[in-house]
Enzyme design. Structure first.
Site, PDB file in Angstrom:
ATOM      1  N   ALA A   1       6.743   3.636   1.159  1.00 31.81           N
ATOM      2  CA  ALA A   1       8.178   3.515   0.872  1.00 31.81           C
ATOM      3  C   ALA A   1       9.061   3.253   2.101  1.00 31.81           C
ATOM      4  O   ALA A   1       9.798   2.254   2.134  1.00 31.81           O
ATOM      5  CB  ALA A   1       8.642   4.753   0.100  1.00 31.81           C
TER       6      ALA A   1
ATOM      7  N   ARG B   1       9.402  -5.036  -4.967  1.00 27.62           N
ATOM      8  CA  ARG B   1       8.607  -3.989  -5.640  1.00 27.62           C
ATOM      9  C   ARG B   1       9.596  -3.024  -6.295  1.00 27.62           C
ATOM     10  O   ARG B   1      10.653  -2.756  -5.724  1.00 27.62           O
ATOM     11  CB  ARG B   1       7.685  -3.247  -4.662  1.00 27.62           C
ATOM     12  CG  ARG B   1       6.465  -4.074  -4.246  1.00 27.62           C
ATOM     13  CD  ARG B   1       5.491  -3.254  -3.431  1.00 27.62           C
ATOM     14  NE  ARG B   1       4.671  -2.382  -4.262  1.00 27.62           N
ATOM     15  CZ  ARG B   1       3.862  -1.438  -3.760  1.00 27.62           C
ATOM     16  NH1 ARG B   1       3.787  -1.242  -2.451  1.00 27.62           N
ATOM     17  NH2 ARG B   1       3.137  -0.682  -4.564  1.00 27.62           N
TER      18      ARG B   1
ATOM     19  N   ARG C   1       3.125  -1.674   3.008  1.00 25.48           N
ATOM     20  CA  ARG C   1       3.372  -0.841   1.835  1.00 25.48           C
ATOM     21  C   ARG C   1       3.712   0.552   2.360  1.00 25.48           C
ATOM     22  O   ARG C   1       3.642   0.826   3.550  1.00 25.48           O
ATOM     23  CB  ARG C   1       2.220  -0.845   0.822  1.00 25.48           C
ATOM     24  CG  ARG C   1       0.830  -1.022   1.287  1.00 25.48           C
ATOM     25  CD  ARG C   1       0.308   0.074   2.161  1.00 25.48           C
ATOM     26  NE  ARG C   1       0.514   1.393   1.577  1.00 25.48           N
ATOM     27  CZ  ARG C   1       0.550   2.526   2.241  1.00 25.48           C
ATOM     28  NH1 ARG C   1       0.422   2.526   3.572  1.00 25.48           N
ATOM     29  NH2 ARG C   1       0.739   3.691   1.653  1.00 25.48           N
TER      30      ARG C   1
ATOM     31  N   ASN D   1       5.353   9.128  -7.067  1.00 28.04           N
ATOM     32  CA  ASN D   1       4.468   8.872  -5.922  1.00 28.04           C
ATOM     33  C   ASN D   1       3.188   8.219  -6.435  1.00 28.04           C
ATOM     34  O   ASN D   1       3.021   7.992  -7.635  1.00 28.04           O
ATOM     35  CB  ASN D   1       4.171  10.177  -5.169  1.00 28.04           C
ATOM     36  CG  ASN D   1       3.494   9.917  -3.832  1.00 28.04           C
ATOM     37  OD1 ASN D   1       3.947   9.061  -3.063  1.00 28.04           O
ATOM     38  ND2 ASN D   1       2.414  10.606  -3.542  1.00 28.04           N
TER      39      ASN D   1
ATOM     40  N   ASP E   1       7.857   8.105  -3.350  1.00 31.13           N
ATOM     41  CA  ASP E   1       8.478   6.774  -3.398  1.00 31.13           C
ATOM     42  C   ASP E   1       9.892   6.825  -3.945  1.00 31.13           C
ATOM     43  O   ASP E   1      10.701   5.938  -3.702  1.00 31.13           O
ATOM     44  CB  ASP E   1       7.628   5.813  -4.223  1.00 31.13           C
ATOM     45  CG  ASP E   1       6.401   5.418  -3.421  1.00 31.13           C
ATOM     46  OD1 ASP E   1       5.455   6.223  -3.368  1.00 31.13           O
ATOM     47  OD2 ASP E   1       6.438   4.347  -2.801  1.00 31.13           O
TER      48      ASP E   1
HETATM   49  O1  MRU Z   1       1.652   1.396  -3.349  1.00 31.34           O
HETATM   50  P1  MRU Z   1       1.970   1.967  -2.002  1.00 31.34           P
HETATM   51  O2  MRU Z   1       0.805   1.998  -1.089  1.00 31.34           O
HETATM   52  O3  MRU Z   1       3.196   1.349  -1.403  1.00 31.34           O
HETATM   53  O4  MRU Z   1       2.344   3.479  -2.319  1.00 31.34           O
HETATM   54  C1  MRU Z   1       2.621   4.341  -1.249  1.00 31.34           C
HETATM   55  C2  MRU Z   1       2.804   5.735  -1.670  1.00 31.34           C
HETATM   56  O5  MRU Z   1       2.760   6.057  -2.830  1.00 31.34           O
HETATM   57  C3  MRU Z   1       3.135   6.741  -0.620  1.00 31.34           C
HETATM   58  O6  MRU Z   1       2.621   7.982  -0.960  1.00 31.34           O
HETATM   59  C4  MRU Z   1       4.656   6.834  -0.501  1.00 31.34           C
HETATM   60  O7  MRU Z   1       5.218   5.606  -0.213  1.00 31.34           O
HETATM   61  C5  MRU Z   1       5.088   7.819   0.498  1.00 31.34           C
HETATM   62  S1  MRU Z   1       4.574   7.336   2.110  1.00 31.34           S
HETATM   63  C6  MRU Z   1       5.644   7.531   3.191  1.00 31.34           C
END
Ligand code: MRU
Length: 337
Positions: free
Chosen positions: A43, A77, A41, A235, A225
């Site tokens: 982005a 996703r 997980r 985010n 994201d």
């Molecule tokens: O649901 P996730 O864990 O994939 O969400 C991740 C985030 O919200 C991070 O803050 C985002 O991807 C930026 S990380 C480089």
């Protein structure tokens, strides 16, 4: 993540911090599962993983079927645009492919995406740390979710800036939100910070307001994201609350994200599809039931922070202060992305 010749190896983020287990993807269906189930997980990490998923798909399918499979991969996703961005790049390679073996050509593209994200992370770390250095450093910082190596494949977005700032002696105290309900903060960010030997304190998300006020937090630093044309930021759920808190307490909000996270095709955050996940994330902690049976649950896992609450967007190609549509457009034009 690591490409191993005929499969992709992913450190299974569901098992951390207790176990370091690997999830092996031999087929594109395994990659789709890995993204859906959050084995991987964050982005940029999702984008890189999807790129290698396209390589596996090319080994399995002919061109027509391959393009359909890549469309399914892009749907694994909804919110992180890096997934769509990476799949689009891979599809372009498929469509324009002429010479040599297609899977080898796609592997070269996936390796390039991976490499570019690693370099972007380094550049963002330098820009972000410079911003902190220009403020009242050393200072107190709060971060949310996990934005480090696990989320990016490189040194990280927000966490990359934080690590660089720590190395430069710019941090007095680092606060890490646990990040309910999936606990990316407590399970993953704490694990990464311990490995990097960086001191921090873990707090429940609900303590953020109190800590920002009483500990005089100067910077809230997060990843993203998806960033839309006007500078709105999707985010991890809770980011919007932090942005409001930061503005109220005169802390600065720094959003650290590569250009692969920017989606200028969307005018504003209200266009972004926000993922909702299953009730069990709130109602259970592993085997332990936390809520009565049959409670109605609302579990959005991302939120939108309006551009007006963002002080800085830090990208690998420079910093946008007080983002607007015009400033973001200028940045992209200057980079000719
Ligand atoms: O649901 P996730 O864990 O994939 O969400 C991740 C985030 O919200 C991070 O803050 C985002 O991807 C930026 S990380 C480089």
């Amino acid at each position: 993540m690591k490409w191993c010749g005929d499969h992709l190896q992913l450190l299974d983020q569901r098992k951390l911090p207790v176990q370091q287990q690997y999830f092996l993807c031999y087929q594109v269906a395994d990659v789709i599962d890995a993204i859906k189930l959050m084995v991987v997980r964050g982005a940029p990490a999702i984008g890189i993983t999807a790129a290698y998923g396209a390589v596996l798909a090319a080994k399995q399918h002919d061109t027509a079927e391959l393009l359909n499979t890549l469309d399914s991969l892009a749907q694994a996703r909804p919110t992180a645009v890096n997934l769509h961005w990476a799949v689009k790049r891979m599809k372009k390679r498929v469509i324009h492919h002429q010479e040599g073996q297609l899977d080898e050509c796609l592997l070269a593209e996936a390796n390039e995406i991976f490499q570019q994200e690693i370099v972007a992370n380094q550049q963002m770390a330098a820009y972000g740390a410079e911003l902190i250095a220009q403020s009242n450093a050393p200072c107190n910082i709060l971060t949310h979710c996990n934005t480090g190596r696990l989320a990016t494949g490189g040194s990280g977005t927000a966490l990359g800036v934080i690590c660089r700032a720590y190395q430069q002696g710019l941090i007095s105290q680092l606060f890490v939100d646990e990040t309910r309900p999936w606990l990316q903060g407590s399970r993953l960010t704490c694990w990464e910070l311990q490995q990097a030997d960086i001191p921090f304190q873990l707090n429940v998300d609900g303590a953020a307001a109190h800590l920002i006020k009483t500990e005089k937090v100067s910077w809230v630093i997060v990843g993203a994201d998806r960033i839309t044309a006007n500078g709105d930021v999707a985010n991890k759920i809770g980011t919007y609350s932090l942005a409001v808190l930061a503005r109220y307490h005169q802390a600065k909000l720094m959003v650290v994200a590569p250009l692969s996270t920017c989606d200028l095709s969307m005018a504003s955050g209200s266009d972004i599809p926000l993922e909702h996940r299953e009730a069990t994330e709130l109602c259970y902690l592993a085997e332990r039931q936390l809520a009565p049976d049959n409670v109605a649950v609302n579990n959005p896992v991302f939120d939108i922070t309006p551009a007006e609450l963002v002080d800085f967007i830090v990208t690998e190609r420079g910093i946008v202060a007080n983002p607007t549509a015009e400033k973001l457009k200028n940045l992209f034009e200057a980079c000719a992305v």
